[in-house]
Enzyme design. Structure first.
Site, short mmCIF file in Angstrom:
data_model
loop_
_atom_site.label_atom_id
_atom_site.label_comp_id
_atom_site.label_asym_id
_atom_site.label_seq_id
_atom_site.Cartn_x
_atom_site.Cartn_y
_atom_site.Cartn_z
N ASP A 49 0.87 -1.19 0.00
CA ASP A 49 0.00 0.00 0.00
C ASP A 49 0.91 1.24 0.00
O ASP A 49 0.89 2.04 0.91
CB ASP A 49 -0.98 -0.02 1.18
N ASP B 142 8.04 -1.62 6.69
CA ASP B 142 7.98 -2.72 5.73
C ASP B 142 9.37 -3.23 5.31
O ASP B 142 9.53 -4.39 4.93
CB ASP B 142 7.19 -2.28 4.49
N ASP C 36 6.76 1.14 2.20
CA ASP C 36 6.57 0.11 1.17
C ASP C 36 7.56 0.34 0.02
O ASP C 36 8.08 -0.62 -0.56
CB ASP C 36 5.16 0.18 0.58
#
Ligand code: RIB
Ligand code: CA
Length: 304
Positions: free
Chosen positions: A10, A237, A15
């Site tokens: 996302d 992440d 990310d």
């Protein structure tokens, strides 16, 4: 042989760093990326993903567009560094026509994915939908390594971490599917603080993808330093990708984990049973700590 990974993203600043690591570390083969709703609406997570792949010289990674909303609950937007449109030029990359859910089913059911780790680093909507359409998928996905959850307390509510709160019903489907899960939650990511001075070695690497990573990490660190008590930024992440590159950097404990979907104060909580006398099966290897120095070394090595 390189470990194959699929990232369900996302994007999102952190990310973006995770994708750069997955795409450039020699120990990994970045098979596909599946943008989903989350930090921002799907149209922006998609736009950010395409821009990142272009800026990071990862044009060869196929993009399959995923779900634009949670299964049942409302869309919960991120905040802070998560709501940013990435500061990169427009991308000429086109997403694939196939939907992310159909890609997951086809890829894993064909047997092609027998050695491919599935890495959700956003809400779990895509895999939940795929499991409802094709329940046998649970026997075909060898392992999930995910950034999400927390066994002590949340970051979006006192109980819930963002990725789980953004679609608790989907998380419930995935966590009860029987697929082996390694959960890289907040107790891990919060220990992998990146300080201002840790960015300079990235700038000195000199690759386009290192330059992109340095720019993004700088944004994250600047925003997180405004939060009380922070000494740097958390690139959530990226920790999950580092834990696939070298699993020994993360300490895990097997626990039974359920997802709270009803509680008025606790919706989205990953309820982790740390008791050894519990009867429920241990369905998740829950990360409890990370070696920060080794994490940084992996980050730098990925960007060379
Ligand atoms: O709680 C952190 C997680 O929420 C990260 O995956 C971040 O990108 C957001 O999705
Ligand atoms: Ca994310």
């Amino acid at each position: 042989m390189a470990q194959k990974v699929i990232l369900d993203v996302d994007t999102g600043c952190d990310d973006a760093v995770a994708m750069l690591m997955a795409g450039h570390h020699p120990a990994l083969e970045f098979v596909a990326v599946l943008p989903v709703h989350g930090n921002v609406h799907l149209e922006v997570t998609l736009e950010n993903t395409l821009k990142l792949l272009f800026a990071g010289k990862l044009e060869h990674v196929p993009v399959y567009v995923g779900a634009n909303a949670p299964l049942i609950g409302p869309i919960i937007a991120g905040d802070g560094d998560q709501i940013i449109r990435l500061p990169f030029p427009e991308s000429s990359i086109q997403p694939q026509e196939k939907h992310a859910v159909n890609f997951l089913i086809d890829y894993y059911m064909s047997g092609e994915g027998a050695d491919t780790i599935y890495m959700p680093i956003g809400p779990l909507t895509n895999l939940a939908l795929a499991l409802r359409i094709e329940p046998k998928l649970a026997e075909r996905i060898p392992k999930i390594v995910t950034m999400g959850g927390a066994y002590i307390g949340g970051n979006t509510t006192p109980s819930a971490e963002f990725n789980i709160l953004a679609d608790p019903e989907a998380a419930h489907i995935v966590y009860s599917s029987g697929i082996p899960i390694v959960m890289i939650g907040l107790e891990v990511t919060d220990k992998a603080v990146i300080r201002k001075e840790d960015i300079q070695p990235i700038r000195e690497i000199g690759t386009p993808w290192a330059d992109a990573a340095a720019e993004i990490i700088d944004i994250i660190v600047n925003i997180h330093l405004k939060y009380p008590g922070r000494t740097g930024g958390i690139v959530y992440d990226a920790c999950a990708v580092a834990a696939v590159i070298d699993p020994s950097i993360v300490e895990t404990i097997p626990m039974h984990v359920d997802i709270e979907i009803n509680g008025s104060y606790t919706r989205g909580r990953t309820v982790a049973d740390r008791r050894t006398r519990g009867n429920a099966p241990m369905n998740v290897d829950v990360g409890i700590s990370i070696d920060r120095e080794k994490f940084l070394k992996i980050l730098y090595a990925s960007l060379r």
